[in-house]
Scaffold this motif. Structure first.
Motif, PDB file in Angstrom:
ATOM      1  N   GLU A  42       8.800   9.778  11.116  1.00  0.00           N
ATOM      2  CA  GLU A  42       7.843  10.876  11.251  1.00  0.00           C
ATOM      3  C   GLU A  42       6.950  10.648  12.464  1.00  0.00           C
ATOM      4  O   GLU A  42       6.847   9.528  12.959  1.00  0.00           O
ATOM      5  N   PRO A  43       6.283  11.701  12.940  1.00  0.00           N
ATOM      6  CA  PRO A  43       5.386  11.530  14.089  1.00  0.00           C
ATOM      7  C   PRO A  43       4.120  10.759  13.715  1.00  0.00           C
ATOM      8  O   PRO A  43       3.786  10.610  12.538  1.00  0.00           O
ATOM      9  N   VAL A  44       3.432  10.284  14.716  1.00  0.00           N
ATOM     10  CA  VAL A  44       2.152   9.614  14.520  1.00  0.00           C
ATOM     11  C   VAL A  44       1.127  10.650  14.091  1.00  0.00           C
ATOM     12  O   VAL A  44       1.081  11.748  14.653  1.00  0.00           O
ATOM     13  N   ARG A  45       0.329  10.317  13.084  1.00  0.00           N
ATOM     14  CA  ARG A  45      -0.723  11.210  12.584  1.00  0.00           C
ATOM     15  C   ARG A  45      -2.005  10.411  12.411  1.00  0.00           C
ATOM     16  O   ARG A  45      -1.971   9.192  12.301  1.00  0.00           O
ATOM     17  N   ALA A  46      -3.108  11.102  12.359  1.00  0.00           N
ATOM     18  CA  ALA A  46      -4.390  10.435  12.156  1.00  0.00           C
ATOM     19  C   ALA A  46      -5.199  11.204  11.121  1.00  0.00           C
ATOM     20  O   ALA A  46      -5.046  12.413  10.965  1.00  0.00           O
ATOM     21  N   GLY A  47      -6.059  10.475  10.417  1.00  0.00           N
ATOM     22  CA  GLY A  47      -6.910  11.107   9.426  1.00  0.00           C
ATOM     23  C   GLY A  47      -7.775  10.090   8.715  1.00  0.00           C
ATOM     24  O   GLY A  47      -7.806   8.915   9.058  1.00  0.00           O
ATOM     25  N   GLU A  48      -8.450  10.571   7.696  1.00  0.00           N
ATOM     26  CA  GLU A  48      -9.416   9.764   6.946  1.00  0.00           C
ATOM     27  C   GLU A  48      -8.819   9.344   5.607  1.00  0.00           C
ATOM     28  O   GLU A  48      -8.204  10.151   4.910  1.00  0.00           O
ATOM     29  N   ILE A  49      -8.996   8.070   5.253  1.00  0.00           N
ATOM     30  CA  ILE A  49      -8.516   7.583   3.959  1.00  0.00           C
ATOM     31  C   ILE A  49      -9.302   8.282   2.859  1.00  0.00           C
ATOM     32  O   ILE A  49     -10.524   8.263   2.842  1.00  0.00           O
ATOM     33  N   ASP A  50      -8.543   8.904   1.958  1.00  0.00           N
ATOM     34  CA  ASP A  50      -9.130   9.680   0.871  1.00  0.00           C
ATOM     35  C   ASP A  50      -9.254   8.830  -0.396  1.00  0.00           C
ATOM     36  O   ASP A  50     -10.308   8.752  -0.998  1.00  0.00           O
ATOM     37  N   ILE A  51      -8.162   8.204  -0.777  1.00  0.00           N
ATOM     38  CA  ILE A  51      -8.135   7.371  -1.982  1.00  0.00           C
ATOM     39  C   ILE A  51      -7.352   6.104  -1.658  1.00  0.00           C
ATOM     40  O   ILE A  51      -6.308   6.157  -1.016  1.00  0.00           O
ATOM     41  N   LEU A  52      -7.856   4.979  -2.139  1.00  0.00           N
ATOM     42  CA  LEU A  52      -7.235   3.681  -1.892  1.00  0.00           C
ATOM     43  C   LEU A  52      -7.095   2.990  -3.237  1.00  0.00           C
ATOM     44  O   LEU A  52      -8.075   2.883  -3.980  1.00  0.00           O
ATOM     45  N   ASN A  53      -5.872   2.529  -3.596  1.00  0.00           N
ATOM     46  CA  ASN A  53      -5.744   1.860  -4.890  1.00  0.00           C
ATOM     47  C   ASN A  53      -6.365   0.471  -4.838  1.00  0.00           C
ATOM     48  O   ASN A  53      -6.693  -0.049  -3.777  1.00  0.00           O
ATOM     49  N   TYR A  54      -6.512  -0.152  -5.992  1.00  0.00           N
ATOM     50  CA  TYR A  54      -7.227  -1.426  -6.125  1.00  0.00           C
ATOM     51  C   TYR A  54      -6.670  -2.523  -5.217  1.00  0.00           C
ATOM     52  O   TYR A  54      -7.411  -3.273  -4.607  1.00  0.00           O
ATOM     53  N   HIS A  55      -5.358  -2.609  -5.102  1.00  0.00           N
ATOM     54  CA  HIS A  55      -4.727  -3.667  -4.308  1.00  0.00           C
ATOM     55  C   HIS A  55      -4.446  -3.237  -2.871  1.00  0.00           C
ATOM     56  O   HIS A  55      -3.898  -4.013  -2.097  1.00  0.00           O
ATOM     57  N   ALA A  56      -4.807  -2.014  -2.530  1.00  0.00           N
ATOM     58  CA  ALA A  56      -4.601  -1.450  -1.192  1.00  0.00           C
ATOM     59  C   ALA A  56      -3.138  -1.470  -0.772  1.00  0.00           C
ATOM     60  O   ALA A  56      -2.820  -1.616   0.396  1.00  0.00           O
ATOM     61  N   THR A  57      -2.246  -1.311  -1.738  1.00  0.00           N
ATOM     62  CA  THR A  57      -0.826  -1.204  -1.414  1.00  0.00           C
ATOM     63  C   THR A  57      -0.410   0.253  -1.262  1.00  0.00           C
ATOM     64  O   THR A  57       0.645   0.544  -0.720  1.00  0.00           O
ATOM     65  N   ILE A  58      -1.261   1.149  -1.763  1.00  0.00           N
ATOM     66  CA  ILE A  58      -1.042   2.589  -1.650  1.00  0.00           C
ATOM     67  C   ILE A  58      -2.377   3.242  -1.319  1.00  0.00           C
ATOM     68  O   ILE A  58      -3.397   2.899  -1.908  1.00  0.00           O
ATOM     69  N   PHE A  59      -2.360   4.159  -0.355  1.00  0.00           N
ATOM     70  CA  PHE A  59      -3.557   4.954  -0.118  1.00  0.00           C
ATOM     71  C   PHE A  59      -3.162   6.326   0.387  1.00  0.00           C
ATOM     72  O   PHE A  59      -2.062   6.541   0.868  1.00  0.00           O
ATOM     73  N   TRP A  60      -4.070   7.282   0.210  1.00  0.00           N
ATOM     74  CA  TRP A  60      -3.860   8.651   0.633  1.00  0.00           C
ATOM     75  C   TRP A  60      -4.705   8.923   1.868  1.00  0.00           C
ATOM     76  O   TRP A  60      -5.852   8.481   1.948  1.00  0.00           O
ATOM     77  N   VAL A  61      -4.144   9.658   2.822  1.00  0.00           N
ATOM     78  CA  VAL A  61      -4.852  10.003   4.055  1.00  0.00           C
ATOM     79  C   VAL A  61      -4.911  11.521   4.189  1.00  0.00           C
ATOM     80  O   VAL A  61      -3.882  12.199   4.106  1.00  0.00           O
TER      81      VAL A  61
END
Length: 87
Positions: A42-61
């Protein structure tokens, strides 16, 4: 002042990546942090982290310009902070 407000005030170039973050460094990320991501094929994208799980293995941007993407540790995603930003 949040990181995003600081970036807007100081005029950081949001799509100019600094050093790539290893998966181990993801645990230092915080909600509200501005990141640059590239998921496999996919192309490069930028944004703000919305939700980050406890172990930071998954996060939403929340992607600039609309949309939201999940970032997983094991899917070949690359993550950077904008040039000039530090953890």
């Amino acid at each position: 002042m949040t990181i995003v407000e600081t970036q807007r005030t100081l005029g950081f170039a949001p799509y100019e990546p600094g050093a790539e973050l290893s998966h181990g460094q993801w645990k230092k990320l915080e909600e509200g942090q501005y990141v640059i991501i590239q998921r496999l094929g996919e192309p490069v994208r930028a944004g703000e982290i919305d939700i980050l799980n406890y172990h930071a293995t998954i996060f939403w941007v929340q992607i600039d310009g609309g949309g939201r993407v999940a970032v997983y540790e094991d899917d070949g995603t690359r993550v950077w902070l904008p040039k000039g930003c530090r953890l």
